[in-house]
Write an enzyme that holds these catalytic residues in place. Structure first.
Site, PDB file in Angstrom:
ATOM      1  N   VAL A  74       0.907  -1.228  -0.088  1.00 34.12           N
ATOM      2  CA  VAL A  74       0.112  -0.055  -0.019  1.00 34.12           C
ATOM      3  C   VAL A  74       0.856   1.292  -0.059  1.00 34.12           C
ATOM      4  O   VAL A  74       0.380   2.383  -0.475  1.00 34.12           O
ATOM      5  CB  VAL A  74      -0.951  -0.122   1.143  1.00 34.12           C
ATOM      6  CG1 VAL A  74      -1.833  -1.070   1.163  1.00 34.12           C
ATOM      7  CG2 VAL A  74      -0.225  -0.188   2.452  1.00 34.12           C
ATOM      8  N   ALA A  75       2.041   1.277   0.481  1.00 36.42           N
ATOM      9  CA  ALA A  75       2.990   2.392   0.270  1.00 36.42           C
ATOM     10  C   ALA A  75       4.532   1.720   0.289  1.00 36.42           C
ATOM     11  O   ALA A  75       4.836   0.823   0.771  1.00 36.42           O
ATOM     12  CB  ALA A  75       3.061   2.881   1.613  1.00 36.42           C
ATOM     13  N   ALA A  76       5.224   2.213  -0.652  1.00 36.12           N
ATOM     14  CA  ALA A  76       6.847   2.008  -0.839  1.00 36.12           C
ATOM     15  C   ALA A  76       7.378   3.115  -0.418  1.00 36.12           C
ATOM     16  O   ALA A  76       7.590   4.202  -1.187  1.00 36.12           O
ATOM     17  CB  ALA A  76       6.872   1.312  -2.073  1.00 36.12           C
ATOM     18  N   ALA A  77       8.501   3.087   0.268  1.00 38.20           N
ATOM     19  CA  ALA A  77       9.444   4.346   0.716  1.00 38.20           C
ATOM     20  C   ALA A  77      10.977   3.775   0.667  1.00 38.20           C
ATOM     21  O   ALA A  77      11.241   2.853  -0.311  1.00 38.20           O
ATOM     22  CB  ALA A  77       9.113   4.810   2.087  1.00 38.20           C
ATOM     23  N   LYS A 120       5.303  -3.833   8.079  1.00 38.13           N
ATOM     24  CA  LYS A 120       6.439  -3.144   7.246  1.00 38.13           C
ATOM     25  C   LYS A 120       7.505  -3.903   7.080  1.00 38.13           C
ATOM     26  O   LYS A 120       8.084  -4.271   7.937  1.00 38.13           O
ATOM     27  CB  LYS A 120       6.768  -1.977   8.242  1.00 38.13           C
ATOM     28  CG  LYS A 120       7.929  -1.133   7.532  1.00 38.13           C
ATOM     29  CD  LYS A 120       8.323   0.122   8.486  1.00 38.13           C
ATOM     30  CE  LYS A 120       9.225   1.156   8.139  1.00 38.13           C
ATOM     31  NZ  LYS A 120       9.534   2.438   9.101  1.00 38.13           N
ATOM     32  N   ASP A 173      11.815  12.643  11.791  1.00 34.73           N
ATOM     33  CA  ASP A 173      11.503  12.845  10.455  1.00 34.73           C
ATOM     34  C   ASP A 173       9.899  13.074  10.133  1.00 34.73           C
ATOM     35  O   ASP A 173       9.403  12.064   9.540  1.00 34.73           O
ATOM     36  CB  ASP A 173      12.026  11.230   9.812  1.00 34.73           C
ATOM     37  CG  ASP A 173      11.746  11.204   8.224  1.00 34.73           C
ATOM     38  OD1 ASP A 173      11.880  12.505   7.703  1.00 34.73           O
ATOM     39  OD2 ASP A 173      11.953  10.155   7.585  1.00 34.73           O
TER      40      ASP A 173
END
Length: 743
Positions: free
Chosen positions: A116-119, A140, A275
């Site tokens: 759902v998210a890629a960082a 994660k 962050d």
């Protein structure tokens, strides 16, 4: 060695062509034209993605600075927050099973097919726990081989830092900042991000920190520690949008929650999220049961600051907010930014030029505008621009060559956090200024904590800058309002005015309740001695003027003179000079024992019990009367000044204070009979002299203030009143201790 050199070659291969293209466009057109910016922005984002996690982090930090970069560039860099090219889900599942030591179904009943998210360091999946409740969680998963990539990147950056350090030492030897140490500090933080066990501990600690400090509006998801490893982290799922997907109005609405949470982390706990970019702050689709509207995630990069440094930072914010640059120099010395032998005369004017535009808020764009005004640079006049640029360059050279400042290593992470959070806030409010916005938080901290360092800072705010030892009530009232979020400003709304009470600030009831709450512990400790002084000054003034009025009122008039003969009758005796047997407090028991009798004049007794006010005390008494006038009106101010003490108005004021409970609940005032006497006396005075709107307003104000207190706050008021009364009696008894007694 070969791999490191190849990595350096990759970095140079990306950076040099991009920078060359920008320089070429600037030389050709004199600027970077608007139509060129989207293409350059996309290329920069693609280059950062190819360079890997370390450089993606740099792009993330810059993606929240609308004051520095154009919108099209921000749009591209925002994709680096959680839209980096993902790695294959099959690889992710294999890593989950390897880390947890079993098949996927043993731990989860379902998991999303795609992340759902890629960082930069990891990607996140939506899964449900195999706990019988199908609890939704975020899983994660760390990118494969990311440790090796990061290590190579940091080697490249260290080489660049060493080159830069050499240039600084060669051309600006006065500068003491060790840029290699700054990079090392940042690198340590980066490596800790790669250990998800450490992140799980950080997340749990931060979650508890916000809960323990009753922070409203923002939460941290729960972590499932038994499912966390060095490369896997499992926490509660939250439904929401990252701030970068929210409107400017939505960001402005929730910024105060994020700001309060960050300031609490920084100044209260000394443990903060380093962050806080928009991808790590989610606006929840629905508020939680506790009313939270934001979720703070990704706690891999956290940092700690020692209490001593936090205290110096608090002092620096205070001095910066009210433009006290001489004191700010001391703060910078304490923070090791400036050496103790710095040239203060040279530094202070440069501080004014460099920092005043920043305090005004608005980020880099407004900073540039303010600098141009400061140096007289008019866009329509080339001559003024050249002259202003020369003056600015001269100041910059003075800083580089003559002022040996250094940046402590921990500022590398702290600066990143502040730059990021300020950028988020500027997105919602282009005029946002973090110094002025943080001042109410600092004011609340000053009022609450009773540590010596905080007490010292509080005294500095409340007492005159001219060295006077007297409390400035205007500053006390201003600080109470500052803590409530109402700040009076000066110099075009750029700086805090410590001496001005904001219009429309808190009323007396709100001020009294705040003063007696847990939030004002530090202030009550500081005011304990001050209240003794205030009560002593007012009581001495009241006694002296009251006795004077009574003597005048009770002295019989002089007999009339006989025509052609004159005064044949002796003048009436001065009552205050006639020795009388007076009842005085007992000797040696601080007034607590049985009273004794002494033969003395009223004048002598008054001089001993209530010595004449000194000049400084008279000035202080005037300020007390002015404060009474501001809060309660002219009738109370006249009473504090000791005017008309024998009037029915003064008696009515005292009775109003008794009825409202402002003088506390003690044995002297207890009992139904006493209450009846007080009420009857008040009604009688009202009938005799008519209704007094001033006195009625005073009683109403006092009664409402007392009624708003809870049991704990009312108990504190009673204790304070009792203690002040006891000390006042002891003080008078001590002054009369040397008087010879008859009985």
């Amino acid at each position: 060695r070969g791999a490191l050199n190849r990595r350096w070659g990759v970095f140079v291969g990306k950076a040099v062509p991009f920078l060359t293209k920008m320089v070429t466009l600037f030389i050709r057109d004199g600027k970077i034209r608007d139509e060129e910016i989207p293409g350059l922005s996309k290329q920069a984002r693609l280059d950062l993605e190819e360079l890997g996690p370390t450089f993606i982090k740099v792009g993330q930090m810059m993606s929240v600075r609308p004051d520095v970069l154009p919108q099209s560039t921000l749009d591209e860099l925002t994709k680096l927050q959680d839209s980096v090219v993902p790695f294959d889900t099959t690889v992710a599942v294999q890593q989950i099973e390897r880390e947890l030591g079993g098949p996927l179904g043993q731990f989860f009943t379902s998991i999303s097919e795609e992340p759902v998210a890629a960082a930069s360091l990891a990607q996140v999946y939506l899964a449900t726990l195999n706990d019988g409740n199908d609890t939704r969680v975020a899983v994660k998963v760390q990118r494969p081989d990311v440790l090796g990539t990061v290590s190579k990147d940091l080697y490249v950056l260290r080489r660049a830092a060493e080159v830069f350090q050499g240039l600084v030492e060669r051309f600006a030897p006065q500068q003491k900042t060790n840029y290699v140490d700054l990079l090392n500090e940042w690198s340590i933080g980066f490596y800790t991000e790669l250990d998800f066990n450490n992140e799980a501990q950080n997340q749990e600690r931060l979650r508890n920190l916000l809960i323990d400090n009753n922070i409203e509006g923002i939460m941290v998801p729960k972590v499932y520690k038994d499912l966390c490893t060095r490369r896997i982290l499992v926490s509660d799922w939250v439904d929401g949008r990252k701030l970068s997907d929210c409107t400017k109005d939505e960001i402005a609405q929730v910024t105060p929650f994020a700001q309060e949470a960050f300031l609490t982390q920084l100044f209260e706990a000394g443990f903060f999220h380093a962050d806080p970019h928009p991808g790590n702050i989610l606006k929840l689709d629905e508020p939680t049961e506790d009313g939270h509207v934001l979720a703070l995630i990704d706690c891999g990069l956290m940092a700690s600051i020692q209490e001593e440094d936090r205290d110096h930072m608090i002092s620096a914010v205070i001095h910066l907010a009210n433009k006290d640059y001489p004191s700010l120099v001391d703060d910078f010395m304490n923070l090791k930014i400036l050496p103790e032998d710095s040239d203060r005369a040279a530094i202070i004017p440069l501080m004014d030029k460099a920092l005043s535009p920043y305090v005004k808020g608005g980020g880099a764009k407004k900073y540039e505008e303010e600098l141009k005004k400061l140096y007289g640079m008019d866009d329509s006049s080339m001559q003024s621009q050249v002259g202003g640029f020369q003056a600015m360059t001269q100041d910059a050279l003075t800083v580089l060559n003559d002022i040996p400042f250094s940046i402590p290593p921990y500022f590398a992470i702290l600066g990143r956090a502040i730059v990021t959070l300020e950028g988020v806030a500027l997105t919602g409010d282009p005029d946002y200024g973090i110094i002025m916005e943080s001042y109410p938080f600092i004011a609340r901290k000053l009022l609450r904590e009773d540590r010596p360092e905080i007490q010292s800072a509080l005294q500095e705010v409340l007492y005159s800058a001219d060295g006077s030892k007297d409390l400035k009530l205007s500053r006390l009232l201003a600080l109470l309002n500052n803590a409530a979020g109402s700040v009076a400003t000066k110099e075009g709304a750029a700086f805090v005015d410590l001496d001005a009470v904001p219009e429309g600030g808190m009323n007396f009831a709100e001020g009294l309740k705040f003063l007696l709450s847990d939030k004002a512990e530090s202030l009550r400790v500081l005011l304990e001695k001050e209240m003794d002084t205030i009560v002593d000054i007012i009581s001495r003034q009241l006694l002296r003027k009251g006795v004077s009025e009574a003597v005048v009122a009770l002295t019989p008039p002089r007999p009339p003179s006989i025509p052609f003969v004159g005064d044949i009758f002796p003048a009436s005796p001065k009552l205050d000079e006639v020795p009388l047997p007076l009842l005085l407090p007992s000797v040696g028991s601080n007034g607590a024992g049985r009273p004794s009798v002494a033969l003395m004049t009223i004048k002598d007794a008054t001089e001993l019990a209530a010595p004449k006010l000194t000049q400084d005390e008279e000035i202080y008494a005037i300020s007390l009367a002015e404060a009474a006038d501001e809060f309660f009106g002219p009738a109370v101010a006249e009473f504090v000044r000791g005017e008309g003490l024998l009037s029915s108005q003064s008696a009515e004021l005292v009775l109003s204070a008794l009825r409202s409970g402002a003088l506390g609940r003690n044995d002297i005032l207890s009992g139904e009979a006493v209450k009846n006497v007080v009420d009857f006396s008040g009604r009688t005075l009202s009938l005799l002299r008519g209704s007094s709107s001033n006195t009625a307003a005073f009683e109403r104000s006092m009664s409402e203030a007392i009624a708003s207190l809870d049991d704990v706050e009312r108990g504190r008021l009673d204790d304070i009143t009792t203690e002040i009364t006891r000390r006042s009696i002891e003080r008078v008894a001590e002054r009369l201790a040397d008087v010879n007694r008859l009985l």
